[in-house]
Design a protein around this motif. Sequence first.
Motif: not given
Length: 303
Positions: A56-67, A69-81, A51-54
Amino acid sequence: MIHCEGLVKIYKTEEVEVMALQGLNLDVEDGEMMAIIGASGSGKSTLLNILGGLDRPSAGQVRVGEWDLTKISEQDLVRYKRSTVGFIWQNNARNLLPYLTALENVTLPMLLNGRYDVNRAKELLDAVGLSHRMKNRLEQLSGGEQQRVAIAIALANQPKLLLADEPTGAVDTATAEVIMNIFREINREMGVTVLIVTHDLALAKKVDRVVAIRDGLTSSEFLRGGYAPSGAPGGQGDLHQEFTVVDRVGRLQIPQEYLQEMGIRDKVILEFDGEKILIKPPSQEDSLTHAEETFPSGTQTIS
């Protein structure tokens, strides 16, 4: 705010494979203050890291707000954190830089995010009761004061979600009470969603909901507003009601102590009386009947 469905996390090395999360389901509402409890190795810290973006999940779905986290890019992950989530560790060495003052520690995330605001940093330190400690460095602060500075740091960039990993694990009971009251005030006054991971059942008195994790799965919940059974957080009479979680395919986890008390191993008898579902161990007669049906009279078996 948080939606996890069938969340799986597998850690692999050359010699071993460990499944830390085994299809966990969890929903957390915006503005909720809740705790995740579980024994060591149950998967609660793994969940927090995802959930903290530290991690990555191996499978399944995980969303936090509009993000997502299973499909987020590395650049967006920095913005998210930097903008959506604030993280508080049990170990204060991971929260604070020892050569900076408390005020400088709080302004550092602002500098990294391009939104330096010293007045807001002072307001946050005042909110956690440390306006008189702004110019003090790490070695000049007690453990509880360091943890309160860590809360101010986590709030520096106005996150929507605050994650805390055993935030009261390294302080005494009185200080833990102060820290939990600060979390509650932040939740009410700022509208921040607060998710606390802990092994301390007493925290159930301080949050709206407690979710228990066992073996990488959500196993039960305690909701404020009911009468807790014996053994629930806070003891008998606490204003919480316990629920066992049923997943989307109808599975539930029966606490191990219940199974041991009833002598249940690998199978049970389910009965529905129109109002309740009864779970009971198979009797000896049931076992004999099953054996007769499996091996009719005259059938020979080879051992």
